[in-house]
Design a protein around this motif. Sequence first.
Motif, mmCIF file in Angstrom:
data_model
loop_
_atom_site.group_PDB
_atom_site.id
_atom_site.type_symbol
_atom_site.label_atom_id
_atom_site.label_comp_id
_atom_site.label_asym_id
_atom_site.label_seq_id
_atom_site.Cartn_x
_atom_site.Cartn_y
_atom_site.Cartn_z
ATOM 1 N N ARG A 90 4.105 -9.043 -2.735
ATOM 2 C CA ARG A 90 5.132 -8.352 -3.514
ATOM 3 C C ARG A 90 4.523 -7.346 -4.481
ATOM 4 N N GLU A 91 3.407 -7.677 -5.078
ATOM 5 C CA GLU A 91 2.755 -6.784 -6.028
ATOM 6 C C GLU A 91 1.784 -5.828 -5.345
ATOM 7 N N GLN A 92 1.812 -5.781 -4.010
ATOM 8 C CA GLN A 92 1.028 -4.852 -3.204
ATOM 9 C C GLN A 92 -0.478 -5.021 -3.412
ATOM 10 N N GLU A 93 -0.893 -6.255 -3.723
ATOM 11 C CA GLU A 93 -2.320 -6.538 -3.779
ATOM 12 C C GLU A 93 -2.892 -6.727 -2.378
ATOM 13 N N ALA A 94 -2.014 -6.995 -1.415
ATOM 14 C CA ALA A 94 -2.416 -7.141 -0.010
ATOM 15 C C ALA A 94 -1.271 -6.677 0.872
ATOM 16 N N ASP A 95 -1.602 -6.017 1.988
ATOM 17 C CA ASP A 95 -0.561 -5.577 2.921
ATOM 18 C C ASP A 95 0.098 -6.774 3.599
ATOM 19 N N LEU A 96 -0.717 -7.742 3.987
ATOM 20 C CA LEU A 96 -0.195 -8.961 4.599
ATOM 21 C C LEU A 96 -1.212 -10.079 4.436
ATOM 22 N N VAL A 97 -0.724 -11.308 4.588
ATOM 23 C CA VAL A 97 -1.568 -12.495 4.480
ATOM 24 C C VAL A 97 -1.240 -13.415 5.652
ATOM 25 N N LEU A 98 -2.275 -13.935 6.300
ATOM 26 C CA LEU A 98 -2.092 -14.915 7.377
ATOM 27 C C LEU A 98 -2.235 -16.316 6.809
ATOM 28 N N ARG A 99 -1.352 -17.209 7.271
ATOM 29 C CA ARG A 99 -1.428 -18.595 6.802
ATOM 30 C C ARG A 99 -1.348 -19.536 8.003
ATOM 31 N N LEU A 100 -2.348 -20.434 8.102
ATOM 32 C CA LEU A 100 -2.418 -21.418 9.180
ATOM 33 C C LEU A 100 -2.221 -22.803 8.582
ATOM 34 N N SER A 101 -1.358 -23.555 9.213
ATOM 35 C CA SER A 101 -1.054 -24.897 8.701
ATOM 36 C C SER A 101 -2.194 -25.869 9.008
ATOM 37 N N ALA A 102 -2.275 -26.916 8.187
ATOM 38 C CA ALA A 102 -3.289 -27.959 8.418
ATOM 39 C C ALA A 102 -3.003 -28.732 9.707
ATOM 40 N N VAL A 116 0.532 -4.559 9.774
ATOM 41 C CA VAL A 116 1.299 -5.683 10.318
ATOM 42 C C VAL A 116 1.348 -5.600 11.846
ATOM 43 N N ASP A 117 1.637 -4.415 12.368
ATOM 44 C CA ASP A 117 1.693 -4.247 13.832
ATOM 45 C C ASP A 117 0.343 -4.529 14.476
ATOM 46 N N ARG A 118 -0.707 -4.098 13.826
ATOM 47 C CA ARG A 118 -2.043 -4.280 14.398
ATOM 48 C C ARG A 118 -2.397 -5.765 14.487
ATOM 49 N N VAL A 119 -2.174 -6.504 13.413
ATOM 50 C CA VAL A 119 -2.488 -7.943 13.420
ATOM 51 C C VAL A 119 -1.560 -8.689 14.375
ATOM 52 N N ASN A 120 -0.302 -8.311 14.403
ATOM 53 C CA ASN A 120 0.653 -8.983 15.282
ATOM 54 C C ASN A 120 0.266 -8.815 16.750
ATOM 55 N N SER A 156 -0.315 16.424 8.392
ATOM 56 C CA SER A 156 -1.719 16.242 8.763
ATOM 57 C C SER A 156 -2.345 15.095 7.983
ATOM 58 N N VAL A 157 -2.080 15.043 6.672
ATOM 59 C CA VAL A 157 -2.623 13.956 5.855
ATOM 60 C C VAL A 157 -2.087 12.609 6.323
ATOM 61 N N SER A 158 -0.781 12.563 6.646
ATOM 62 C CA SER A 158 -0.171 11.325 7.104
ATOM 63 C C SER A 158 -0.781 10.866 8.429
ATOM 64 N N ILE A 159 -0.973 11.809 9.358
ATOM 65 C CA ILE A 159 -1.546 11.454 10.662
ATOM 66 C C ILE A 159 -2.973 10.942 10.502
ATOM 67 N N HIS A 160 -3.783 11.679 9.738
ATOM 68 C CA HIS A 160 -5.181 11.270 9.560
ATOM 69 C C HIS A 160 -5.268 9.910 8.866
ATOM 70 N N ARG A 161 -4.369 9.677 7.933
ATOM 71 C CA ARG A 161 -4.400 8.398 7.227
ATOM 72 C C ARG A 161 -4.071 7.249 8.165
ATOM 73 N N GLN A 162 -3.051 7.442 9.009
ATOM 74 C CA GLN A 162 -2.677 6.390 9.946
ATOM 75 C C GLN A 162 -3.773 6.151 10.985
ATOM 76 N N LEU A 163 -4.385 7.250 11.467
ATOM 77 C CA LEU A 163 -5.445 7.096 12.460
ATOM 78 C C LEU A 163 -6.667 6.416 11.870
ATOM 79 N N ASP A 164 -7.022 6.817 10.657
ATOM 80 C CA ASP A 164 -8.185 6.198 10.014
ATOM 81 C C ASP A 164 -7.933 4.718 9.757
ATOM 82 N N LYS A 165 -6.712 4.398 9.359
ATOM 83 C CA LYS A 165 -6.390 3.002 9.075
ATOM 84 C C LYS A 165 -6.405 2.168 10.347
ATOM 85 N N ALA A 166 -6.028 2.798 11.478
ATOM 86 C CA ALA A 166 -6.014 2.061 12.741
ATOM 87 C C ALA A 166 -7.415 1.838 13.293
#
Length: 402
Positions: free
Chosen positions: A103-115, A144-148, A53-63
């Motif tokens: 790597r240090e889990q300060e962010a789940d993911l980072v987007l980078r756009l080239s100049a 990651v799936d959501r942003v992708n 239940s905790v896992s489901i609620h956490r995933q739903l809230d995050k989505a």
Amino acid sequence: MNVIKPTRVRRSRAFVTVFLKEVRENLRDRRTLISAFVTGPLLTPLIFVMLISVSIHRQLDKAEQPLKVPVIGAQYAPNLIDALKAGGIVPQPAIADPEKAVREQEADLVLRLSAEYPKAWRQGEPVQVEMIYDSSQRDAGGSVDRVNQLVQSYARQQGVMRLVARGLSPGTAWPVQVARRDQATAESRAVLLFNMLPYLFVLTIFIGGMYLAIDLTAGERERQSLEPLFANPVPRWKILLGKLAAICAFSTASLLICLLAFSLVGRFLPTDKLGMEINLGWHFAANVLLLQWPMIVLLAALQSLVAAFAKSYREAQTYLSLLMMLPILPSIMLMVMPIKPQEWMYAVPLLGQHLGIIDLLRGTGVAPMHMLLCLAGTAAAALVAVAIGMQLYRSERLAISG
């Protein structure tokens, strides 16, 4: 430990007398009662359902909640950033070292756009959006799936607009389209969450009768009460059957409490939000009980056999703790090697029960032939174990401690 007196017991009633005596005496033992009626049958369902239940609620809230994502070079693609914002993404300031931050889990993911993004876009060339993430971090998978999906949706939309601007049909870019026809039902999808349920049922049976099995064999040897018991003019196989019946009674009661607990707490799982449906009512409980009946006898016989080789209560507890790993083997095997169930597998003890309960969870029910194979295969193994136990009870060494 009371001794069965010849003057009070007839041979025809020896089995019933031993059974009632052992049940009555162990109902006064706090350790046996806690393991049989609390630890396994109540705590296991509560912890299992709570974690899911905790896992489901956490995933739903995050989505559903806004997702903060650091973006490097956001100024190069304002339209893309607007599309991400519309999808619930909140762009954050750029990070100097995105790889280290991930790597240090300060962010789940980072987007980078080239100049080079604006120039390539104006020329109608493919542009690249980098997603920096760590796939070993399970908590980051949803982000990651959501942003992708948002980036892919934006890319398809812009691709269609480019084709239309050039007077081409949007279908030109996709000459082959895949039409998905998912045949999974709401019940069958629930198996993904409840795949460990068969193991929990067997574990409940095991724990429910474990301390009683230790006490009735190794415990009595340690207290030197088996020898006076064997001195009675009663066939020893009846004594064994009486003890096994007592162990089976406690194991059955433990399983019934577990099934009742799952039927109650299972209603609080938000499976409907995931498009799943689970029915742990009386029909499910009755079929599980039927599937597990020969397993209850088999485990009781195995526990008694293992405990009989121990010279003390503590030693028997160690041996049975190792034996407790046996019920998890089918679950591990099916998770590591996802194989298509064959009919003969239902005749294999533990594996047959696992497959049968999975069939119940999928909503298809257990086929009569599969039910028969499961009951027959496990019952045959139980009879062999009981026969070995009868042979062991004929030995005089069993009553001697030390």
